[in-house]
Design a protein around this motif. Structure first.
Motif, PDB file in Angstrom:
ATOM      1  N   THR A 116      -0.733   5.197  -0.448  1.00 52.81           N
ATOM      2  CA  THR A 116      -1.791   5.353  -1.263  1.00 52.81           C
ATOM      3  C   THR A 116      -1.788   4.595  -2.644  1.00 52.81           C
ATOM      4  N   ASP A 160      -6.765   3.909   0.259  1.00 50.00           N
ATOM      5  CA  ASP A 160      -6.236   4.615   1.441  1.00 50.00           C
ATOM      6  C   ASP A 160      -6.213   6.156   1.260  1.00 50.00           C
ATOM      7  N   ASP A 161      -6.692   6.873   2.162  1.00 51.64           N
ATOM      8  CA  ASP A 161      -6.427   8.430   2.502  1.00 51.64           C
ATOM      9  C   ASP A 161      -5.040   8.857   2.817  1.00 51.64           C
ATOM     10  N   TRP A 167      -2.079   9.825   1.387  1.00 52.09           N
ATOM     11  CA  TRP A 167      -1.668  11.006   0.647  1.00 52.09           C
ATOM     12  C   TRP A 167      -2.469  12.243   0.973  1.00 52.09           C
TER      13      TRP A 167
END
Length: 319
Positions: A290, A296-297, A299
């Motif tokens: 991330t 970006d998801d 984490w």
């Protein structure tokens, strides 16, 4: 080159390639710099994790031959993991006992990582099957225990050289994120254990200059009495005393080896738990993914899966 597989908690095992030693001759260094490089068998645009080993009690774990559990998990998750044998390695202690900087070589350890980045092209070409697959713009540093201190210096923490009295700044601007695993905390009066006098470079650690984003990982049972009587909370200092952005992962039930990051079946792994190491591998990989890919998801998803519910691996705080 040998192939092995490594499992995560949410996906089938991914093939990992490991190659060693990559040998770099460094002028002025008393021995060559030797590396292990681990990478996924496929894929391109791979980010890099520089992994700094700890000191430890075992002979071979404090070298390029240690930390297979976490290195394989990171490589399986899509990272190129580069592990140097620092001069402080117990595999070199007999040869280097009288060398300047012995036994901990705190400055040389950090310089090793910058040298690796200076010669990343050469390393990439040396490892069979790796050329053209590495993203040189996405570099992270990780370190366990004494390696966590090394990583903190590269992320911007400063110390006063106990020999010269001069402030030392070893920040590495090519490093964009970090993971500190059971790293030492603050110095000063809290360093009152029997080891405190042997690590004068710990005493002046200043985390207020550690500006690079980082995830600090601490075990809630990691009571390092040989350094301090503060208790496990000492290992959270790099989070509390450093500026944002930082995150803190507190692993439940974890002692100093965090379940076995440096090696299973070793006397120093007092809390051996492969499931804990697998969770740690997934969480740290997701954090770096991330960081390197905003939006970006990974984490958030890993935290929701592994730090909630009836059997959480730990808890997370961020600032």
């Amino acid at each position: 080159m040998t192939a092995s597989t490594s499992a995560s908690t949410s996906a089938p095992p991914a093939p990992v390639l490991s190659y060693s030693p990559v040998v770099l001759s460094v002028p002025g260094r008393p021995v060559d710099l030797q590396l292990r490089v681990s990478a996924p068998a496929t894929g391109t645009g791979l980010p890099v994790i520089l992994l700094s080993h700890g000191h430890g009690g075992s002979h071979n774990l404090s070298s390029l031959n240690g930390y297979a559990p976490i290195a394989h998990l990171w490589a399986a998750a899509g990272f190129v993991v580069i592990q140097p044998t620092h001069l402080s390695s117990r595999t070199l202690s007999d040869r280097l006992a009288g060398a300047p900087g012995a036994p901990f070589f705190w400055r040389s350890r950090a310089e090793d990582m910058s040298r690796i980045l200076d010669r990343l092209d050469e390393i990439e070409k040396t490892v069979p099957g790796l050329a053209g697959r590495v993203d040189h713009g996405r570099i992270a540093v990780a370190g366990h225990s004494l390696g966590g201190h090394t990583a903190a210096l590269l992320l911007g923490a400063r110390i006063t050289d106990p020999d010269t009295g001069q402030e030392v700044n070893l920040i590495e601007p090519r490093v964009k994120a970090g993971v500190l695993l059971a790293a030492p905390g603050r110095g000063g009066d809290v360093l009152n254990g029997w080891m405190a006098g042997k690590v004068p470079f710990f005493h002046t650690t200043d985390f207020s200059t550690m500006t690079t984003p980082a995830l600090v990982v601490a075990g809630d049972k990691d009571d390092s009495r040989h350094f301090t009587d503060v208790g496990p909370d000492w290992h959270a200092d790099p989070y509390r005393l450093a500026p944002a952005p930082k995150s803190l992962l507190t692993l439940f039930g974890a002692e100093h080896l965090l379940g076995g990051v440096s090696g299973y079946d070793a006397a120093e792994t007092t809390d051996e738990n492969p499931g804990r190491v697998a969770a740690l591998g997934r969480l740290t990989s997701a954090y770096l993914r991330t960081r390197f890919q905003p939006g970006d998801d990974a984490w958030q998803a890993a935290c929701e899966t592994l730090t909630t519910g009836t059997s959480p691996a730990g808890r997370v705080a961020s600032k």
